[in-house]
Design a protein around this motif. Sequence first.
Motif, PDB file in Angstrom:
ATOM      1  N   MET A   1      16.759  -4.126   0.159  1.00  0.00           N
ATOM      2  CA  MET A   1      15.350  -4.377   0.424  1.00  0.00           C
ATOM      3  C   MET A   1      14.496  -3.948  -0.765  1.00  0.00           C
ATOM      4  SD  MET A   1      15.107  -3.054   4.397  1.00  0.00           S
ATOM      5  CE  MET A   1      13.338  -3.369   4.522  1.00  0.00           C
ATOM      6  N   ARG A   2      13.300  -4.532  -0.859  1.00  0.00           N
ATOM      7  CA  ARG A   2      12.314  -4.120  -1.861  1.00  0.00           C
ATOM      8  C   ARG A   2      11.293  -3.245  -1.155  1.00  0.00           C
ATOM      9  NH1 ARG A   2      10.134  -9.166  -5.188  1.00  0.00           N
ATOM     10  NH2 ARG A   2       9.387  -7.440  -6.484  1.00  0.00           N
ATOM     11  N   ILE A   3      11.238  -1.974  -1.528  1.00  0.00           N
ATOM     12  CA  ILE A   3      10.456  -0.991  -0.768  1.00  0.00           C
ATOM     13  C   ILE A   3       9.475  -0.281  -1.693  1.00  0.00           C
ATOM     14  CG2 ILE A   3      10.572   1.085   0.665  1.00  0.00           C
ATOM     15  CD1 ILE A   3      13.342   0.166   1.580  1.00  0.00           C
ATOM     16  N   GLY A  60       6.913 -10.227  -2.173  1.00  0.00           N
ATOM     17  CA  GLY A  60       8.325  -9.986  -1.925  1.00  0.00           C
ATOM     18  C   GLY A  60       8.654  -8.588  -1.450  1.00  0.00           C
ATOM     19  N   THR A  61       7.639  -7.730  -1.314  1.00  0.00           N
ATOM     20  CA  THR A  61       7.878  -6.379  -0.785  1.00  0.00           C
ATOM     21  C   THR A  61       8.293  -6.483   0.679  1.00  0.00           C
ATOM     22  OG1 THR A  61       6.253  -5.396  -2.285  1.00  0.00           O
ATOM     23  CG2 THR A  61       6.838  -4.124  -0.325  1.00  0.00           C
ATOM     24  N   ASP A  62       9.379  -5.806   1.043  1.00  0.00           N
ATOM     25  CA  ASP A  62       9.888  -5.853   2.416  1.00  0.00           C
ATOM     26  C   ASP A  62       9.337  -4.739   3.291  1.00  0.00           C
ATOM     27  OD1 ASP A  62      11.822  -8.084   2.150  1.00  0.00           O
ATOM     28  OD2 ASP A  62      12.810  -6.728   0.740  1.00  0.00           O
ATOM     29  N   ALA A  63       9.068  -3.577   2.686  1.00  0.00           N
ATOM     30  CA  ALA A  63       8.610  -2.434   3.476  1.00  0.00           C
ATOM     31  C   ALA A  63       7.765  -1.519   2.608  1.00  0.00           C
ATOM     32  CB  ALA A  63       9.794  -1.657   4.057  1.00  0.00           C
ATOM     33  N   VAL A  64       6.826  -0.826   3.249  1.00  0.00           N
ATOM     34  CA  VAL A  64       6.019   0.205   2.603  1.00  0.00           C
ATOM     35  C   VAL A  64       6.300   1.533   3.299  1.00  0.00           C
ATOM     36  CG1 VAL A  64       3.676   1.053   2.162  1.00  0.00           C
ATOM     37  CG2 VAL A  64       4.182  -1.391   1.924  1.00  0.00           C
ATOM     38  N   VAL A  65       6.601   2.559   2.512  1.00  0.00           N
ATOM     39  CA  VAL A  65       6.698   3.935   3.023  1.00  0.00           C
ATOM     40  C   VAL A  65       5.453   4.655   2.529  1.00  0.00           C
ATOM     41  CG1 VAL A  65       7.989   6.098   2.965  1.00  0.00           C
ATOM     42  CG2 VAL A  65       9.219   3.913   3.074  1.00  0.00           C
ATOM     43  N   HIS A  66       4.548   4.958   3.445  1.00  0.00           N
ATOM     44  CA  HIS A  66       3.222   5.472   3.072  1.00  0.00           C
ATOM     45  C   HIS A  66       3.181   6.991   3.214  1.00  0.00           C
ATOM     46  CE1 HIS A  66      -0.924   5.632   2.213  1.00  0.00           C
ATOM     47  NE2 HIS A  66      -1.394   5.608   3.449  1.00  0.00           N
ATOM     48  N   LEU A  67       3.422   7.659   2.068  1.00  0.00           N
ATOM     49  CA  LEU A  67       3.391   9.123   2.013  1.00  0.00           C
ATOM     50  C   LEU A  67       2.089   9.651   1.432  1.00  0.00           C
ATOM     51  CD1 LEU A  67       6.973   9.669   0.509  1.00  0.00           C
ATOM     52  CD2 LEU A  67       6.332   9.925   2.909  1.00  0.00           C
ATOM     53  N   ALA A  68       1.406   8.867   0.617  1.00  0.00           N
ATOM     54  CA  ALA A  68       0.210   9.341  -0.075  1.00  0.00           C
ATOM     55  C   ALA A  68      -0.867   9.721   0.940  1.00  0.00           C
ATOM     56  CB  ALA A  68      -0.311   8.256  -1.015  1.00  0.00           C
ATOM     57  N   ALA A  69      -1.415  10.929   0.795  1.00  0.00           N
ATOM     58  CA  ALA A  69      -2.430  11.403   1.737  1.00  0.00           C
ATOM     59  C   ALA A  69      -3.030  12.699   1.234  1.00  0.00           C
ATOM     60  CB  ALA A  69      -1.809  11.630   3.123  1.00  0.00           C
ATOM     61  N   LEU A  94      -4.181  -0.756   3.072  1.00  0.00           N
ATOM     62  CA  LEU A  94      -2.786  -1.047   2.746  1.00  0.00           C
ATOM     63  C   LEU A  94      -2.108  -1.857   3.843  1.00  0.00           C
ATOM     64  CD1 LEU A  94      -1.445   2.280   1.187  1.00  0.00           C
ATOM     65  CD2 LEU A  94      -1.398   0.032   0.097  1.00  0.00           C
ATOM     66  N   LEU A  95      -2.397  -1.524   5.089  1.00  0.00           N
ATOM     67  CA  LEU A  95      -1.827  -2.278   6.200  1.00  0.00           C
ATOM     68  C   LEU A  95      -2.255  -3.739   6.141  1.00  0.00           C
ATOM     69  CD1 LEU A  95      -2.057  -0.034   9.403  1.00  0.00           C
ATOM     70  CD2 LEU A  95      -0.089  -1.408   8.715  1.00  0.00           C
ATOM     71  N   GLU A  96      -3.536  -3.957   5.909  1.00  0.00           N
ATOM     72  CA  GLU A  96      -4.038  -5.324   5.870  1.00  0.00           C
ATOM     73  C   GLU A  96      -3.449  -6.103   4.698  1.00  0.00           C
ATOM     74  OE1 GLU A  96      -6.142  -8.842   6.669  1.00  0.00           O
ATOM     75  OE2 GLU A  96      -5.299  -7.204   7.855  1.00  0.00           O
ATOM     76  N   LEU A  97      -3.378  -5.461   3.530  1.00  0.00           N
ATOM     77  CA  LEU A  97      -2.780  -6.126   2.376  1.00  0.00           C
ATOM     78  C   LEU A  97      -1.309  -6.425   2.639  1.00  0.00           C
ATOM     79  CD1 LEU A  97      -3.155  -7.132  -0.516  1.00  0.00           C
ATOM     80  CD2 LEU A  97      -2.684  -4.801  -1.319  1.00  0.00           C
ATOM     81  N   SER A  98      -0.620  -5.497   3.287  1.00  0.00           N
ATOM     82  CA  SER A  98       0.784  -5.718   3.627  1.00  0.00           C
ATOM     83  C   SER A  98       0.935  -6.895   4.583  1.00  0.00           C
ATOM     84  CB  SER A  98       1.381  -4.447   4.247  1.00  0.00           C
ATOM     85  OG  SER A  98       1.362  -3.370   3.328  1.00  0.00           O
ATOM     86  N   ARG A  99       0.040  -6.980   5.566  1.00  0.00           N
ATOM     87  CA  ARG A  99       0.089  -8.114   6.500  1.00  0.00           C
ATOM     88  C   ARG A  99      -0.129  -9.431   5.771  1.00  0.00           C
ATOM     89  NH1 ARG A  99      -3.132 -11.627   9.058  1.00  0.00           N
ATOM     90  NH2 ARG A  99      -5.001 -10.819   8.011  1.00  0.00           N
ATOM     91  N   GLU A 100      -1.119  -9.437   4.888  1.00  0.00           N
ATOM     92  CA  GLU A 100      -1.428 -10.662   4.151  1.00  0.00           C
ATOM     93  C   GLU A 100      -0.252 -11.118   3.290  1.00  0.00           C
ATOM     94  OE1 GLU A 100      -6.258  -9.905   3.618  1.00  0.00           O
ATOM     95  OE2 GLU A 100      -4.886  -9.563   1.942  1.00  0.00           O
ATOM     96  N   ARG A 101       0.538 -10.162   2.818  1.00  0.00           N
ATOM     97  CA  ARG A 101       1.638 -10.507   1.903  1.00  0.00           C
ATOM     98  C   ARG A 101       2.995 -10.548   2.593  1.00  0.00           C
ATOM     99  NH1 ARG A 101      -0.687  -7.844  -3.767  1.00  0.00           N
ATOM    100  NH2 ARG A 101      -2.516  -9.209  -3.725  1.00  0.00           N
ATOM    101  N   GLY A 102       2.987 -10.509   3.912  1.00  0.00           N
ATOM    102  CA  GLY A 102       4.214 -10.715   4.656  1.00  0.00           C
ATOM    103  C   GLY A 102       5.180  -9.547   4.630  1.00  0.00           C
ATOM    104  N   VAL A 103       4.671  -8.326   4.405  1.00  0.00           N
ATOM    105  CA  VAL A 103       5.535  -7.137   4.438  1.00  0.00           C
ATOM    106  C   VAL A 103       5.944  -6.888   5.885  1.00  0.00           C
ATOM    107  CG1 VAL A 103       5.693  -4.673   3.938  1.00  0.00           C
ATOM    108  CG2 VAL A 103       4.390  -6.178   2.407  1.00  0.00           C
ATOM    109  N   GLY A 104       7.234  -6.727   6.109  1.00  0.00           N
ATOM    110  CA  GLY A 104       7.722  -6.654   7.480  1.00  0.00           C
ATOM    111  C   GLY A 104       7.662  -5.296   8.135  1.00  0.00           C
ATOM    112  N   ALA A 105       7.613  -4.223   7.329  1.00  0.00           N
ATOM    113  CA  ALA A 105       7.651  -2.870   7.898  1.00  0.00           C
ATOM    114  C   ALA A 105       6.700  -1.960   7.140  1.00  0.00           C
ATOM    115  CB  ALA A 105       9.065  -2.308   7.863  1.00  0.00           C
ATOM    116  N   PHE A 106       6.064  -1.072   7.875  1.00  0.00           N
ATOM    117  CA  PHE A 106       5.125  -0.113   7.294  1.00  0.00           C
ATOM    118  C   PHE A 106       5.387   1.229   7.970  1.00  0.00           C
ATOM    119  CE2 PHE A 106       1.295   2.131   6.328  1.00  0.00           C
ATOM    120  CZ  PHE A 106       0.704   1.527   5.216  1.00  0.00           C
ATOM    121  N   VAL A 107       5.879   2.208   7.197  1.00  0.00           N
ATOM    122  CA  VAL A 107       6.256   3.514   7.733  1.00  0.00           C
ATOM    123  C   VAL A 107       5.224   4.545   7.305  1.00  0.00           C
ATOM    124  CG1 VAL A 107       8.086   5.250   7.877  1.00  0.00           C
ATOM    125  CG2 VAL A 107       8.681   2.843   7.489  1.00  0.00           C
TER     126      VAL A 107
END
Length: 298
Positions: A1-3, A60-69, A94-107
């Motif tokens: 996957m591209r993460i 082409g990103t498959d998933a985002v792991v969101h640690l930044a905070a 980030l969630l909205e951009l991920s949705r627009e670009r077809g990212v399947g998972a957001f952690v």
Amino acid sequence: MRILVTGGSGFIGRHVVAALQDEGHEVAVVDRVPFSGPGVRAVTGELEDPAVRDEAVAAGTDAVVHLAAETSVLGSMERPALVHRVNVEVTAALLELSRERGVGAFVLASTNAVVGSFEGTFTEDVPLAPLTPYGATKAAGEMLLSGYSGAYGVRTPALRLTNVYGPGMRHKDSFIPRLMRAAADHGSVQVYGDGLQRRDLVHVHDVARAFVAAATSWPSGPVIIGSGISHTVLDLVDAAREATGAPIPFEHVPGKPGEMPAVVVDIGRARARGFEPSISLLEGVRMAWADFAPSTAS
């Protein structure tokens, strides 16, 4: 996957990047601190900047792991607007951009602070009732993920972390690094109250494995990630003494107002998804000590 790993230059982030690469995934990192490492596409900048987000969430990103905070509880009480902007508005963008670009998972990296003060064993079913702006922003993040999962089918696990420790903590000011510095410098530490407060500590290597599993396969919803074992503060002192061979004297000082007497978590949901803590407290403290021992300290 591209993460994509946000906050990948941080303490937990670097371990997550390494664990993902070990599993053969293609990794990108976005962080305000430059990331250097083989085989990683690195974006440097503030996630509040739309251009940085645009570059980070590549096609082409498959998933985002969101640690930044912003993770300081005290800091959130002093600067609530900043913490809301970073922890809520950036997450939403980030969630909205991920949705627009077809990212399947957001952690999302979340916390048990979303439920505030609680007497008993923490489970994922305890109602959300944060007591600080920090906890509130993480609860808001979890709700955003739930909304995007329900409306758009994005897979959105939220990992509620207990106290994470391990290698790479030299810049941290939590209790384990304080113990390590006291051992290295022949110093002492302060123990709040009687030292019988109980905390769940989970090793960063175990946490990294949980993020890999969540990004690749876990379903939506909150999951508590801890060791499943609560230790007293005095237990931590004893473990540090055994791991370092140093006496580490301490003095009792008045407890902090509002400090919880015990944090006990149920990790049954994580175990049902294949997660099992693998590193004991003593082994983990020995691994953390390697960064502080006089022979390796710079």
